[in-house]
Design a protein around this motif. Structure first.
Motif, PDB file in Angstrom:
ATOM      1  N   GLY A  24      16.876  28.662 155.354  1.00 28.95           N
ATOM      2  CA  GLY A  24      16.535  27.574 154.433  1.00 28.95           C
ATOM      3  C   GLY A  24      15.281  27.928 153.668  1.00 28.95           C
ATOM      4  N   GLY A  27       9.462  25.814 153.823  1.00 32.34           N
ATOM      5  CA  GLY A  27       9.172  24.397 154.067  1.00 32.34           C
ATOM      6  C   GLY A  27      10.392  23.538 154.362  1.00 32.34           C
ATOM      7  N   SER A  28      11.522  24.160 154.663  1.00 36.33           N
ATOM      8  CA  SER A  28      12.731  23.359 154.898  1.00 36.33           C
ATOM      9  C   SER A  28      12.785  22.780 156.314  1.00 36.33           C
ATOM     10  CB  SER A  28      13.992  24.182 154.614  1.00 36.33           C
ATOM     11  OG  SER A  28      13.990  25.348 155.392  1.00 36.33           O
ATOM     12  N   GLY A  29      11.882  23.216 157.176  1.00 33.24           N
ATOM     13  CA  GLY A  29      11.829  22.637 158.526  1.00 33.24           C
ATOM     14  C   GLY A  29      12.427  23.537 159.596  1.00 33.24           C
ATOM     15  N   THR A  31      10.872  25.682 161.545  1.00 31.29           N
ATOM     16  CA  THR A  31      10.064  25.679 162.768  1.00 31.29           C
ATOM     17  C   THR A  31      10.314  24.412 163.580  1.00 31.29           C
ATOM     18  OG1 THR A  31       8.410  26.931 161.562  1.00 31.29           O
ATOM     19  CG2 THR A  31       7.690  25.941 163.613  1.00 31.29           C
ATOM     20  N   ILE A  50       5.506  35.362 161.561  1.00 32.90           N
ATOM     21  CA  ILE A  50       4.540  35.245 160.463  1.00 32.90           C
ATOM     22  C   ILE A  50       3.144  35.708 160.889  1.00 32.90           C
ATOM     23  CG2 ILE A  50       4.033  32.790 160.862  1.00 32.90           C
ATOM     24  CD1 ILE A  50       4.022  32.504 157.757  1.00 32.90           C
ATOM     25  N   TRP A  53       2.812  39.279 160.330  1.00 33.61           N
ATOM     26  CA  TRP A  53       2.636  39.622 158.916  1.00 33.61           C
ATOM     27  C   TRP A  53       1.207  39.362 158.474  1.00 33.61           C
ATOM     28  CZ3 TRP A  53       7.350  36.258 156.985  1.00 33.61           C
ATOM     29  CH2 TRP A  53       8.505  36.691 157.646  1.00 33.61           C
ATOM     30  N   LEU A  65       0.572  39.899 149.649  1.00 34.27           N
ATOM     31  CA  LEU A  65       1.819  39.713 148.897  1.00 34.27           C
ATOM     32  C   LEU A  65       1.619  38.694 147.781  1.00 34.27           C
ATOM     33  CD1 LEU A  65       5.054  40.093 148.878  1.00 34.27           C
ATOM     34  CD2 LEU A  65       5.024  37.857 149.958  1.00 34.27           C
ATOM     35  N   PHE A  76       5.240  44.708 152.220  1.00 30.09           N
ATOM     36  CA  PHE A  76       5.531  43.452 152.923  1.00 30.09           C
ATOM     37  C   PHE A  76       6.994  43.412 153.356  1.00 30.09           C
ATOM     38  CE2 PHE A  76       6.811  38.972 153.048  1.00 30.09           C
ATOM     39  CZ  PHE A  76       5.905  38.495 153.982  1.00 30.09           C
ATOM     40  N   PHE A 110      14.878  37.245 149.647  1.00 26.93           N
ATOM     41  CA  PHE A 110      13.534  37.611 149.182  1.00 26.93           C
ATOM     42  C   PHE A 110      13.512  38.933 148.415  1.00 26.93           C
ATOM     43  CE2 PHE A 110      12.671  34.397 152.324  1.00 26.93           C
ATOM     44  CZ  PHE A 110      11.648  33.670 151.734  1.00 26.93           C
ATOM     45  N   MET A 114      12.720  39.330 144.352  1.00 22.70           N
ATOM     46  CA  MET A 114      11.709  40.250 143.786  1.00 22.70           C
ATOM     47  C   MET A 114      12.330  41.182 142.757  1.00 22.70           C
ATOM     48  SD  MET A 114       9.335  41.630 146.808  1.00 22.70           S
ATOM     49  CE  MET A 114       8.414  40.536 147.840  1.00 22.70           C
ATOM     50  N   ARG A 163       1.185  20.983 154.031  1.00 22.35           N
ATOM     51  CA  ARG A 163       0.792  21.846 155.159  1.00 22.35           C
ATOM     52  C   ARG A 163      -0.354  22.780 154.756  1.00 22.35           C
ATOM     53  NH1 ARG A 163       5.948  25.579 156.226  1.00 22.35           N
ATOM     54  NH2 ARG A 163       5.685  26.928 154.431  1.00 22.35           N
ATOM     55  N   ARG A 165      -0.905  25.911 153.679  1.00 23.08           N
ATOM     56  CA  ARG A 165      -1.113  27.262 154.209  1.00 23.08           C
ATOM     57  C   ARG A 165      -1.868  28.052 153.140  1.00 23.08           C
ATOM     58  NH1 ARG A 165       4.545  29.350 155.987  1.00 23.08           N
ATOM     59  NH2 ARG A 165       4.316  28.566 158.104  1.00 23.08           N
ATOM     60  N   GLU A 168      -0.217  30.350 150.668  1.00 26.02           N
ATOM     61  CA  GLU A 168       0.835  29.825 149.788  1.00 26.02           C
ATOM     62  C   GLU A 168       0.309  28.974 148.634  1.00 26.02           C
ATOM     63  OE1 GLU A 168       4.408  29.735 153.138  1.00 26.02           O
ATOM     64  OE2 GLU A 168       3.341  27.874 152.678  1.00 26.02           O
TER      65      GLU A 168
HETATM   66  P1  DGT Z   1       9.631  26.160 157.645  1.00 23.50           P
HETATM   67  O1  DGT Z   1       9.451  25.996 159.111  1.00 23.50           O
HETATM   68  O2  DGT Z   1      11.026  25.917 157.202  1.00 23.50           O
HETATM   69  O3  DGT Z   1       8.597  25.420 156.873  1.00 23.50           O
HETATM   70  O4  DGT Z   1       9.450  27.705 157.384  1.00 23.50           O
HETATM   71  P2  DGT Z   1       8.274  28.475 156.750  1.00 23.50           P
HETATM   72  O5  DGT Z   1       8.063  28.019 155.361  1.00 23.50           O
HETATM   73  O6  DGT Z   1       7.104  28.492 157.674  1.00 23.50           O
HETATM   74  O7  DGT Z   1       8.891  29.948 156.815  1.00 23.50           O
HETATM   75  P3  DGT Z   1       9.542  30.800 155.659  1.00 23.50           P
HETATM   76  O8  DGT Z   1      10.254  31.947 156.269  1.00 23.50           O
HETATM   77  O9  DGT Z   1      10.393  29.978 154.783  1.00 23.50           O
HETATM   78  O10 DGT Z   1       8.311  31.324 154.868  1.00 23.50           O
HETATM   79  C1  DGT Z   1       7.119  31.827 155.441  1.00 23.50           C
HETATM   80  C2  DGT Z   1       6.302  32.503 154.372  1.00 23.50           C
HETATM   81  O11 DGT Z   1       6.666  33.859 154.307  1.00 23.50           O
HETATM   82  C3  DGT Z   1       6.558  31.950 152.997  1.00 23.50           C
HETATM   83  O12 DGT Z   1       5.364  31.999 152.259  1.00 23.50           O
HETATM   84  C4  DGT Z   1       7.577  32.862 152.408  1.00 23.50           C
HETATM   85  C5  DGT Z   1       7.276  34.128 153.091  1.00 23.50           C
HETATM   86  N1  DGT Z   1       8.452  34.909 153.451  1.00 23.50           N
HETATM   87  C6  DGT Z   1       9.221  34.819 154.493  1.00 23.50           C
HETATM   88  N2  DGT Z   1      10.127  35.799 154.548  1.00 23.50           N
HETATM   89  C7  DGT Z   1       9.913  36.507 153.495  1.00 23.50           C
HETATM   90  C8  DGT Z   1      10.511  37.639 152.980  1.00 23.50           C
HETATM   91  O13 DGT Z   1      11.439  38.259 153.500  1.00 23.50           O
HETATM   92  N3  DGT Z   1       9.989  38.037 151.830  1.00 23.50           N
HETATM   93  C9  DGT Z   1       8.988  37.345 151.184  1.00 23.50           C
HETATM   94  N4  DGT Z   1       8.598  37.762 150.006  1.00 23.50           N
HETATM   95  N5  DGT Z   1       8.394  36.303 151.670  1.00 23.50           N
HETATM   96  C10 DGT Z   1       8.848  35.908 152.802  1.00 23.50           C
END
Ligand code: DGT
Length: 227
Positions: A24, A27-29, A31, A50, A53, A65, A76, A110, A114, A163, A165, A168
């Motif tokens: 998703g 920020g789709s939830g 976690t 994360i 990273w 990034l 990244f 992702f 890019m 949130r 972060r 972001e």
């Molecule tokens: P949640 O719990 O649904 O709120 O999930 P998030 O927002 O903590 O987790 P996610 O994976 O949607 O995103 C975490 C951060 O890492 C977000 O700034 C986007 C980045 N991110 C995650 N995976 C990738 C990736 O493969 N490539 C890039 N460019 N960014 C990524």
């Protein structure tokens, strides 16, 4: 030594766990979803790495990034693929493994985004794609179910702002809209790439209290309890 060897062999011979990936938009939830399922003993829950990273030998790759995607996008994404591969291959004694994201969303959402934005030079994209093709052909990264937390970009934008972060802070609503469309193309419209497993779609715009009911509704399917 003998004990270590026999244990390794035992685990290698065990059946692969029923593997669920949770996908998703940012920020789709995801976690929150994973946290809900942590109460089940049958589950090995692997949250997105994360923190790795943010701390790769002292380097915050996530921060780099967003500060300069042209410069750091390749590094990244290489690291994301490695960390996702580790999760896919992680041996567990639990019959069910639940992962936040996967090597598939790294590649299909992702890396693809890019490339579309011209932020990943063609040779860098080609190298990542070769890695992805080799990994998916040679390693067991099979998935049994995809949970798609479907949201609207406006809702996740609000959540992201709340949130707060620090990495972001420059992520725009426009970026989230485009990332949303890629998830939709892949998991909802199924018009790009292939889905590595059947998809269950949840309306993740809903308020937490209502959403829990959705989680419950899908539990038998997610916990592989349907005969
Ligand atoms: P949640 O719990 O649904 O709120 O999930 P998030 O927002 O903590 O987790 P996610 O994976 O949607 O995103 C975490 C951060 O890492 C977000 O700034 C986007 C980045 N991110 C995650 N995976 C990738 C990736 O493969 N490539 C890039 N460019 N960014 C990524």
């Amino acid at each position: 030594m003998a004990t270590t060897l026999s244990r390794t062999t035992h685990l290698e011979n065990k059946a692969r766990p029923f593997t669920v990936i949770v996908e998703g938009n940012i920020g789709s939830g995801k976690t929150t979803f994973l946290n809900y399922f942590k109460k089940y003993e049958d589950l090995c829950v692997l949250a997105e790495p994360i923190e790795l990273w943010r701390e790769c030998s002292g380097h915050n790759l996530l921060q780099y990034l967003y500060e300069d995607i042209n410069r750091w996008g390749f590094s990244f994404q290489s690291y994301v693929m490695l960390s996702m591969l580790k999760h896919h291959l992680k041996i567990t004694e639990h019959p069910i493994k639940m992962m936040e994201r996967s090597i598939f969303s790294a590649r299909y959402c992702f890396i693809e985004k890019m490339k579309m934005d011209g932020l990943l030079p063609s040779p860098s994209h080609a190298v990542l794609d070769e890695w992805f093709k080799w990994i998916t052909a040679s390693c067991n990264v099979s998935v049994d179910l995809i949970v798609y937390l479907r949201t609207s970009p406006e809702v996740v934008y609000e959540r992201m702002l709340q949130r707060n972060r620090k990495e972001e802070k420059n992520v725009s609503l426009d970026y989230l809209k485009q990332l949303h469309e890629i998830h939709e193309d892949w998991l909802y419209r199924r018009s790009i790439f292939s889905c590595p497993a059947p998809v269950v779609t949840l309306n993740a715009n809903l308020d937490q209290s209502v959403l829990k009911e959705e989680y419950k509704k899908w539990e038998p399917c997610i916990l592989n309890k349907i005969q």
